[in-house]
Design a protein around this motif. Sequence first.
Motif, PDB file in Angstrom:
ATOM      1  N   PRO A  31       0.792  -1.234   0.000  1.00  0.00           N
ATOM      2  CA  PRO A  31       0.000   0.000   0.000  1.00  0.00           C
ATOM      3  C   PRO A  31       0.826   1.287   0.000  1.00  0.00           C
ATOM      4  N   TYR A  32       1.520   1.513  -1.105  1.00  0.00           N
ATOM      5  CA  TYR A  32       2.188   2.808  -1.285  1.00  0.00           C
ATOM      6  C   TYR A  32       2.008   3.224  -2.735  1.00  0.00           C
ATOM      7  N   GLY A  33       2.293   4.525  -3.009  1.00  0.00           N
ATOM      8  CA  GLY A  33       2.145   5.027  -4.377  1.00  0.00           C
ATOM      9  C   GLY A  33       0.716   4.874  -4.861  1.00  0.00           C
ATOM     10  N   ASN A 102       2.370  15.686  -1.022  1.00  0.00           N
ATOM     11  CA  ASN A 102       2.123  15.167   0.326  1.00  0.00           C
ATOM     12  C   ASN A 102       1.962  13.648   0.350  1.00  0.00           C
ATOM     13  N   LYS A 103       2.611  12.948  -0.590  1.00  0.00           N
ATOM     14  CA  LYS A 103       2.538  11.484  -0.589  1.00  0.00           C
ATOM     15  C   LYS A 103       3.162  10.925   0.684  1.00  0.00           C
ATOM     16  N   ARG A 104       2.536   9.859   1.216  1.00  0.00           N
ATOM     17  CA  ARG A 104       3.052   9.245   2.431  1.00  0.00           C
ATOM     18  C   ARG A 104       3.152   7.740   2.233  1.00  0.00           C
ATOM     19  N   ILE A 157      18.295   1.439 -17.955  1.00  0.00           N
ATOM     20  CA  ILE A 157      16.843   1.318 -18.181  1.00  0.00           C
ATOM     21  C   ILE A 157      16.076   1.823 -16.958  1.00  0.00           C
ATOM     22  N   ASN A 158      16.530   1.425 -15.774  1.00  0.00           N
ATOM     23  CA  ASN A 158      15.846   1.818 -14.536  1.00  0.00           C
ATOM     24  C   ASN A 158      15.868   3.338 -14.354  1.00  0.00           C
ATOM     25  N   LEU A 159      17.036   3.947 -14.584  1.00  0.00           N
ATOM     26  CA  LEU A 159      17.142   5.399 -14.397  1.00  0.00           C
ATOM     27  C   LEU A 159      16.266   6.142 -15.395  1.00  0.00           C
ATOM     28  N   LEU A 168       6.554  13.082 -15.338  1.00  0.00           N
ATOM     29  CA  LEU A 168       5.082  13.112 -15.416  1.00  0.00           C
ATOM     30  C   LEU A 168       4.497  13.585 -14.094  1.00  0.00           C
ATOM     31  N   ARG A 169       5.053  13.065 -13.004  1.00  0.00           N
ATOM     32  CA  ARG A 169       4.554  13.442 -11.679  1.00  0.00           C
ATOM     33  C   ARG A 169       4.760  14.941 -11.453  1.00  0.00           C
ATOM     34  N   ALA A 170       5.925  15.478 -11.885  1.00  0.00           N
ATOM     35  CA  ALA A 170       6.238  16.895 -11.663  1.00  0.00           C
ATOM     36  C   ALA A 170       5.311  17.811 -12.463  1.00  0.00           C
ATOM     37  N   GLY A 174      -2.196  14.579 -11.776  1.00  0.00           N
ATOM     38  CA  GLY A 174      -2.480  13.156 -11.558  1.00  0.00           C
ATOM     39  C   GLY A 174      -1.679  12.231 -12.457  1.00  0.00           C
ATOM     40  N   TYR A 175      -2.084  10.965 -12.426  1.00  0.00           N
ATOM     41  CA  TYR A 175      -1.353   9.939 -13.189  1.00  0.00           C
ATOM     42  C   TYR A 175      -1.640  10.065 -14.676  1.00  0.00           C
ATOM     43  N   LYS A 176      -0.598   9.786 -15.491  1.00  0.00           N
ATOM     44  CA  LYS A 176      -0.742   9.841 -16.948  1.00  0.00           C
ATOM     45  C   LYS A 176      -0.147   8.565 -17.561  1.00  0.00           C
ATOM     46  N   ILE A 177      -0.416   8.349 -18.849  1.00  0.00           N
ATOM     47  CA  ILE A 177       0.192   7.194 -19.532  1.00  0.00           C
ATOM     48  C   ILE A 177       1.625   7.571 -19.905  1.00  0.00           C
ATOM     49  N   ASN A 190      10.832   0.373 -15.185  1.00  0.00           N
ATOM     50  CA  ASN A 190      11.663   0.602 -13.979  1.00  0.00           C
ATOM     51  C   ASN A 190      11.902  -0.720 -13.247  1.00  0.00           C
ATOM     52  N   TYR A 191      10.858  -1.555 -13.132  1.00  0.00           N
ATOM     53  CA  TYR A 191      11.026  -2.848 -12.454  1.00  0.00           C
ATOM     54  C   TYR A 191      11.818  -3.826 -13.334  1.00  0.00           C
ATOM     55  N   PHE A 192      11.611  -3.749 -14.656  1.00  0.00           N
ATOM     56  CA  PHE A 192      12.386  -4.604 -15.564  1.00  0.00           C
ATOM     57  C   PHE A 192      13.876  -4.272 -15.435  1.00  0.00           C
TER      58      PHE A 192
HETATM   59  P1  NDP Z   1       6.383   3.736  -9.181  1.00  0.00           P
HETATM   60  O1  NDP Z   1       6.425   3.543 -10.635  1.00  0.00           O
HETATM   61  O2  NDP Z   1       5.157   3.265  -8.454  1.00  0.00           O
HETATM   62  O3  NDP Z   1       6.534   5.308  -8.803  1.00  0.00           O
HETATM   63  C1  NDP Z   1       7.705   6.042  -9.013  1.00  0.00           C
HETATM   64  C2  NDP Z   1       7.386   7.542  -8.991  1.00  0.00           C
HETATM   65  O4  NDP Z   1       6.727   7.915 -10.211  1.00  0.00           O
HETATM   66  C3  NDP Z   1       6.426   7.992  -7.874  1.00  0.00           C
HETATM   67  O5  NDP Z   1       6.744   9.321  -7.522  1.00  0.00           O
HETATM   68  C4  NDP Z   1       5.066   7.945  -8.549  1.00  0.00           C
HETATM   69  O6  NDP Z   1       4.108   8.801  -7.967  1.00  0.00           O
HETATM   70  C5  NDP Z   1       5.397   8.408  -9.942  1.00  0.00           C
HETATM   71  N1  NDP Z   1       4.546   7.783 -10.971  1.00  0.00           N
HETATM   72  C6  NDP Z   1       4.434   6.461 -11.222  1.00  0.00           C
HETATM   73  N2  NDP Z   1       3.624   6.247 -12.282  1.00  0.00           N
HETATM   74  C7  NDP Z   1       3.197   7.460 -12.674  1.00  0.00           C
HETATM   75  C8  NDP Z   1       2.309   7.906 -13.733  1.00  0.00           C
HETATM   76  N3  NDP Z   1       1.746   7.014 -14.569  1.00  0.00           N
HETATM   77  N4  NDP Z   1       2.074   9.239 -13.869  1.00  0.00           N
HETATM   78  C9  NDP Z   1       2.662  10.110 -13.037  1.00  0.00           C
HETATM   79  N5  NDP Z   1       3.525   9.761 -12.011  1.00  0.00           N
HETATM   80  C10 NDP Z   1       3.779   8.463 -11.847  1.00  0.00           C
HETATM   81  O7  NDP Z   1       7.685   3.030  -8.595  1.00  0.00           O
HETATM   82  P2  NDP Z   1       8.035   2.525  -7.105  1.00  0.00           P
HETATM   83  O8  NDP Z   1       7.783   3.667  -6.177  1.00  0.00           O
HETATM   84  O9  NDP Z   1       7.400   1.212  -6.842  1.00  0.00           O
HETATM   85  O10 NDP Z   1       9.600   2.255  -7.262  1.00  0.00           O
HETATM   86  C11 NDP Z   1      10.514   3.317  -7.441  1.00  0.00           C
HETATM   87  C12 NDP Z   1      11.882   2.725  -7.759  1.00  0.00           C
HETATM   88  O11 NDP Z   1      12.340   1.890  -6.702  1.00  0.00           O
HETATM   89  C13 NDP Z   1      11.875   1.862  -9.029  1.00  0.00           C
HETATM   90  O12 NDP Z   1      13.036   2.137  -9.783  1.00  0.00           O
HETATM   91  C14 NDP Z   1      11.927   0.444  -8.503  1.00  0.00           C
HETATM   92  O13 NDP Z   1      12.602  -0.416  -9.387  1.00  0.00           O
HETATM   93  C15 NDP Z   1      12.672   0.615  -7.171  1.00  0.00           C
HETATM   94  N6  NDP Z   1      12.253  -0.416  -6.215  1.00  0.00           N
HETATM   95  C16 NDP Z   1      13.055  -1.512  -5.998  1.00  0.00           C
HETATM   96  C17 NDP Z   1      12.649  -2.535  -5.186  1.00  0.00           C
HETATM   97  C18 NDP Z   1      13.485  -3.790  -5.034  1.00  0.00           C
HETATM   98  O14 NDP Z   1      12.973  -4.814  -4.588  1.00  0.00           O
HETATM   99  N7  NDP Z   1      14.779  -3.782  -5.373  1.00  0.00           N
HETATM  100  C19 NDP Z   1      11.388  -2.449  -4.433  1.00  0.00           C
HETATM  101  C20 NDP Z   1      10.597  -1.288  -4.750  1.00  0.00           C
HETATM  102  C21 NDP Z   1      11.030  -0.318  -5.608  1.00  0.00           C
HETATM  103  P3  NDP Z   1       3.137   8.290  -6.786  1.00  0.00           P
HETATM  104  O15 NDP Z   1       4.021   8.078  -5.584  1.00  0.00           O
HETATM  105  O16 NDP Z   1       2.172   9.408  -6.637  1.00  0.00           O
HETATM  106  O17 NDP Z   1       2.492   6.995  -7.232  1.00  0.00           O
END
Ligand code: NDP
Length: 251
Positions: A31-33, A102-104, A157-159, A168-170, A174-177, A190-192
């Motif tokens: 439950p985050y993000g 103010n995300k928590r 790729i991750n960066l 997009l967030r900046a 809200g959320y976008k594609i 990012n996860y890949f």
């Molecule tokens: P997310 O993709 O959920 O979010 C990353 C940031 O982007 C957040 O600030 C989020 O905002 C914003 N964001 C995400 N999608 C959108 C969108 N569609 N439109 C606008 N803003 C968006 O990533 P995580 O927070 O889960 O992970 C961040 C990094 O940490 C990644 O690189 C991940 O690989 C790494 N990580 C590594 C782990 C591991 O096991 N090694 C575990 C978890 C993360 P908001 O917060 O508002 O959603």
Amino acid sequence: MPEVELHAWVAWGVIALAVPTVVALLFIRAPYGRHSKPGWGPTLPARWAWMYMETPPVVLWLAVFVLGANAGAAVPLVLAAMWQIHYIHRAYIFPFRMSADNKRMPLSVASMGFGFNCVNAYVNARQVSELGSYPVAWLGSWQFLLGAALFAIGLAINLHADTVLLRLRAQGGGYKIPHGGLYERISCPNYFGESLEWLGWAIATWSLAGWSFFIFTAANLWPRALANHRWYIEKFPDYPKQRRALLPWLL
Ligand code: NDP
């Protein structure tokens, strides 16, 4: 028990922990993000939560590393640089690239990350500077060359993927594609990229320690990639049909 045995037991423990983790995360979204919801106890600002949970892989990792007999040797130093480049960014740069909204994050979620990262820091730092054997010739081995290449590609790729989302967030609103790069093929590059980095690490260190971290990363991130993909499809009726969750054309 000799430390080498204890260390192997802890690494196997991490692999064992991956099994309930993947099962739980297939049903419960951490439950985050975008998957935030109330009911998970006290929360703290997301920026501080990231710094808190990602500090052990920097500080504790370095403390364990320097205590190792081989801490001054060439290959352990190269491996330490790879690890620290990733984690210094994740702990102290990435949180400040996030928008100061103010995300928590629940303290419980951050504390689980903190606890795992402490164990993982010990397992991997101890492997590199004490328990593993990495002579200079290791730099020319296929394991190091392939692993370091995968790590570097995964990091890039991750960066890039994180940068697209943070931009997009900046922008606000809200959320976008997301678009660009691997986003044209998958929902969670990012996860890949992160998974590729730790696969590279496992190969470059050729160790139970490294494989345990890769397996746990997959258990943690792959179910979330599936959840994020479903979330995008539900939220955006015009979400690109060709996109997969994590692996282009496959998953
Ligand atoms: P997310 O993709 O959920 O979010 C990353 C940031 O982007 C957040 O600030 C989020 O905002 C914003 N964001 C995400 N999608 C959108 C969108 N569609 N439109 C606008 N803003 C968006 O990533 P995580 O927070 O889960 O992970 C961040 C990094 O940490 C990644 O690189 C991940 O690989 C790494 N990580 C590594 C782990 C591991 O096991 N090694 C575990 C978890 C993360 P908001 O917060 O508002 O959603």
